[in-house]
Design an enzyme around this catalytic site. Structure first.
Site, mmCIF file in Angstrom:
data_model
loop_
_atom_site.group_PDB
_atom_site.id
_atom_site.type_symbol
_atom_site.label_atom_id
_atom_site.label_comp_id
_atom_site.label_asym_id
_atom_site.label_seq_id
_atom_site.Cartn_x
_atom_site.Cartn_y
_atom_site.Cartn_z
ATOM 1 N N ASN A 8 -24.933 -41.713 29.006
ATOM 2 C CA ASN A 8 -25.939 -41.925 30.054
ATOM 3 C C ASN A 8 -25.211 -41.929 31.401
ATOM 4 O OD1 ASN A 8 -27.877 -42.876 31.823
ATOM 5 N ND2 ASN A 8 -27.888 -44.973 31.014
ATOM 6 N N LYS A 10 -26.396 -42.086 34.299
ATOM 7 C CA LYS A 10 -27.117 -42.815 35.357
ATOM 8 C C LYS A 10 -27.197 -41.935 36.612
ATOM 9 C CE LYS A 10 -25.353 -47.038 33.378
ATOM 10 N NZ LYS A 10 -25.427 -48.449 33.419
ATOM 11 N N HIS A 94 -34.701 -48.362 29.492
ATOM 12 C CA HIS A 94 -33.360 -48.877 29.829
ATOM 13 C C HIS A 94 -33.529 -50.164 30.645
ATOM 14 C CE1 HIS A 94 -29.383 -49.205 31.604
ATOM 15 N NE2 HIS A 94 -28.956 -48.388 30.660
ATOM 16 N N GLU A 96 -32.117 -51.218 33.185
ATOM 17 C CA GLU A 96 -32.140 -51.026 34.639
ATOM 18 C C GLU A 96 -33.536 -50.624 35.107
ATOM 19 O OE1 GLU A 96 -28.808 -48.348 34.835
ATOM 20 O OE2 GLU A 96 -27.470 -50.002 34.361
ATOM 21 N N GLU A 169 -29.034 -52.874 23.661
ATOM 22 C CA GLU A 169 -28.144 -53.005 24.818
ATOM 23 C C GLU A 169 -28.318 -54.391 25.435
ATOM 24 O OE1 GLU A 169 -26.945 -48.992 26.579
ATOM 25 O OE2 GLU A 169 -28.844 -49.503 27.497
ATOM 26 N N GLY A 175 -22.151 -52.615 31.807
ATOM 27 C CA GLY A 175 -21.297 -52.490 32.984
ATOM 28 C C GLY A 175 -20.443 -53.711 33.286
ATOM 29 N N SER A 214 -20.852 -51.632 27.695
ATOM 30 C CA SER A 214 -19.380 -51.690 27.828
ATOM 31 C C SER A 214 -18.636 -51.049 26.655
ATOM 32 C CB SER A 214 -18.921 -53.131 28.045
ATOM 33 O OG SER A 214 -19.395 -53.593 29.296
HETATM 34 C C1 PEP Z 1 -25.899 -48.145 29.835
HETATM 35 O O1 PEP Z 1 -26.197 -48.177 31.013
HETATM 36 O O2 PEP Z 1 -26.705 -47.681 28.992
HETATM 37 C C2 PEP Z 1 -24.608 -48.660 29.436
HETATM 38 C C3 PEP Z 1 -24.411 -48.891 28.174
HETATM 39 O O3 PEP Z 1 -23.685 -48.878 30.440
HETATM 40 P P1 PEP Z 1 -22.137 -49.250 30.264
HETATM 41 O O4 PEP Z 1 -21.589 -48.451 29.100
HETATM 42 O O5 PEP Z 1 -21.507 -48.865 31.555
HETATM 43 O O6 PEP Z 1 -22.059 -50.706 29.989
#
Ligand code: PEP
Length: 252
Positions: A8, A10, A94, A96, A169, A175, A214
């Site tokens: 992803n 983003k 997601h 976000e 998630e 992040g 992460s």
């Molecule tokens: C995400 O935004 O779906 C995600 C998993 O981000 P990150 O791997 O940066 O934690």
């Protein structure tokens, strides 16, 4: 079931970076047929990335879609537009988007439904906040999101794979560099599979639940070895060529 590795991007990337990354991923996905690889760049890069992945064993995905077929929705794109642009997958719900755009389970469910009807596989994201985990409410929250976000159109019969994918998630892991313990991941994935299979009325083994938050080259193998983890949804590390290719290689 193949392990799925989804990147992803983003709101990051440009044409030059996308070209280099897609070329590497196209090569790497050929070396690891055990992995199903999906790249989800920003909408404006979809067509180009699709061309660079042409003929490779990697698929194209988008980061969001609208729940309507068309209309006066400035700035949005429909699932059928994404299908036409070459996508096979679309991320919905997601965290976000749930937080910055106040997306509810109902909105996510409608998007997932439209995605399925348009021939896309929705990757439906769920996950608890740190506060909810500390309060012991992680399963309650995630269970509610799973039940509320899976549409009627979701199905999986017999030993066939399902027409949707879930992604666990934890919001606090996205992040942050922090991840749950492997036991916590196993427990939550088992729980999600059980809730989702009851919702859909299918066998638990055909429900695919990715882990996201992460994920990097150093932890991908351990995470993908956890019982119930069908693959990974990768944010930050999917923008780094070597890192993402090492995550693909970790499916072995
Ligand atoms: C995400 O935004 O779906 C995600 C998993 O981000 P990150 O791997 O940066 O934690």
């Amino acid at each position: 079931m193949k392990k799925l590795v989804v990147g992803n991007w983003k709101m990051y990337g440009n044409s030059a970076m996308a070209k280099a990354l897609a070329a590497s991923v196209a090569r790497k996905s050929g070396d690891f047929p055990e992995a199903g690889v999906v790249l989800c760049p920003p909408h404006v890069l979809l067509a180009q990335v699709g061309q660079w992945l042409a003929g490779a064993k990697a698929a194209l995905g988008a980061q969001d879609c609208h729940s309507e077929t068309e209309g006066a929705f400035t700035g949005d794109v429909s699932a059928s537009m994404l299908k036409e642009a070459g996508c096979s997958y679309v991320i919905v719900g997601h965290s976000e988007r749930r937080s910055a755009y106040c997306e509810t389970d109902e909105m996510v469910r409608k998007k997932a439904k439209k995605a399925i009807k348009s021939g896309l596989c929705p990757i439906i994201c769920v996950g608890e906040t740190l506060e909810e985990r500390v309060q012991g409410k992680a399963e309650e929250v995630v269970g509610r999101q799973v039940r509320g976000s899976i549409p009627d159109a979701a199905k999986a019969t017999g030993d066939q794979k399902s027409n949707f994918v879930l992604a666990y998630e934890p919001v606090w892991a996205i992040g942050s560099g922090k991840i749950p313990t492997m036991d916590d991941i196993a427990q939550m994935h088992t729980y999600i599979v059980s809730v989702a299979s009851k919702c859909v009325g299918c066998a638990p083994e055909v429900v695919a639940v990715l882990y996201g938050g992460s994920v990097k080259a150093a932890n991908a193998r351990d995470i993908m070895s956890v019982r119930g983890v069908a693959g990974v949804l990768v944010g930050g590390a999917s923008l780094k060529e070597d890192e993402f290719c090492s995550i693909i290689a970790a499916v072995k």
